[in-house]
Design an enzyme around this catalytic site. Structure first.
Site, PDB file in Angstrom:
ATOM      1  N   LYS A  41    -111.070   5.723 -55.663  1.00 56.58           N
ATOM      2  CA  LYS A  41    -111.617   5.634 -57.024  1.00 56.58           C
ATOM      3  C   LYS A  41    -111.837   7.035 -57.564  1.00 56.58           C
ATOM      4  O   LYS A  41    -112.414   7.892 -56.890  1.00 56.58           O
ATOM      5  CB  LYS A  41    -112.919   4.840 -57.026  1.00 56.58           C
ATOM      6  CG  LYS A  41    -113.469   4.549 -58.423  1.00 56.58           C
ATOM      7  CD  LYS A  41    -114.601   3.559 -58.373  1.00 56.58           C
ATOM      8  CE  LYS A  41    -115.200   3.296 -59.744  1.00 56.58           C
ATOM      9  NZ  LYS A  41    -114.199   2.779 -60.705  1.00 56.58           N
ATOM     10  N   HIS A  68    -117.843   2.640 -53.662  1.00 56.31           N
ATOM     11  CA  HIS A  68    -116.474   2.155 -53.845  1.00 56.31           C
ATOM     12  C   HIS A  68    -115.545   2.839 -52.853  1.00 56.31           C
ATOM     13  O   HIS A  68    -115.908   3.822 -52.200  1.00 56.31           O
ATOM     14  CB  HIS A  68    -115.978   2.426 -55.273  1.00 56.31           C
ATOM     15  CG  HIS A  68    -116.532   1.490 -56.298  1.00 56.31           C
ATOM     16  ND1 HIS A  68    -117.740   1.714 -56.925  1.00 56.31           N
ATOM     17  CD2 HIS A  68    -116.054   0.320 -56.797  1.00 56.31           C
ATOM     18  CE1 HIS A  68    -117.979   0.731 -57.769  1.00 56.31           C
ATOM     19  NE2 HIS A  68    -116.974  -0.131 -57.719  1.00 56.31           N
TER      20      HIS A  68
END
Length: 266
Positions: A154, A150
């Site tokens: 995050k 990601h």
């Protein structure tokens, strides 16, 4: 017209949902909740008439038919309690929920429809089903590793989706993830235990989301992968889930119910 209020409206997912809702003919954003002190508070929601970002929960949710929560886990209890009191269907897309943070959602589900969806992508939720069935078919002779990647902003790891994939893999083997998960490897780790489910994490750039489940067996390796090229994938799934959620009876639901995927009875 379906009125949707977004909790965590100024975040990445909130903005993506708002943009897609503006293009839909059957959905409108009726409220946008942000944390107290947010720089967005009091400003107009881009592309939405007469709706400002607000930190006042009752004001942001008062005209909603369905509430979508993509905020931080800490705010979930307050939102769930309000939705339960008002009978408002609630979709929770927040990831990284601890068991103690799930409890208020489960309590709210006794009074209203609550959909827990750490990943609202339709493709990812089909992947969950494939992983369960594959794990059941191949057995412990095949080692399972889960890789996820990601963007660098995050804050939780492994992702909620990676953990769900692990849960489905463990369930396929009639096991619990807590007893089989391996989150770290360093130094002299010894031989791999039969049945372990390993996790690897990457954070960087603007990766919307990538998940691969490896089944490594004797002489072969099977890889099941989902890659999201745009956050719109998740926003589109959230809007589909919101449409489905309206009118559902009180209870705790998952994206498999939205998709109509049959699941084995525990």
């Amino acid at each position: 017209m379906l009125n949707i209020a977004i909790v965590g409206a100024s975040g990445r997912m909130g903005r993506s949902i708002t943009a897609l809702a503006a293009e839909a003919h059957d959905v409108r954003i009726s409220g946008a909740l942000v944390r107290p002190g947010s720089p967005a508070e009091g400003t107009r929601v881009l592309g939405v008439e007469r709706v400002n970002y607000s930190s006042e929960l009752s004001l942001a949710l008062e005209d909603a038919h369905v509430v979508l929560d993509f905020s931080a886990p800490a705010s979930g209890e307050r939102v769930a309690a309000y939705c339960a009191e008002q009978g408002l269907p609630l979709l929770v897309g927040t990831t990284g929920l601890a068991p103690s943070q799930r409890a208020p959602l489960e309590a709210a589900a006794a009074k209203t429809a609550v959909l827990l969806a750490p990943n609202t992508s339709l493709g990812v939720n089909l992947l969950l089903e494939l992983v369960r069935r594959t794990a059941a078919a191949l057995g412990e002779e095949y080692d399972i590793e889960i890789f996820e990647a990601h963007h660098g902003q995050k804050v939780d790891a492994p992702s909620g989706t990676a953990l769900r994939l692990g849960e489905e893999a463990a369930a396929g083997r009639e096991q619990q993830l807590d007893s089989t998960a391996v989150y770290q490897r360093k130094g002299q780790t010894g031989h791999r235990r039969a049945g372990d489910i390993g996790f690897s994490v990457m954070r960087g750039g603007d990766i919307a989301g990538e998940h691969t489940v490896y089944f490594a067996g004797p002489g072969e390796r099977l890889e099941l992968t989902h890659r999201a090229s745009s956050r719109d994938t998740f926003a589109r799934g959230a809007l589909n889930a919101a449409r489905w959620l309206l009118g559902q009876r009180p209870g705790l639901y998952g994206m498999e119910h939205v998709l109509g995927v049959s699941r084995p009875t525990d």
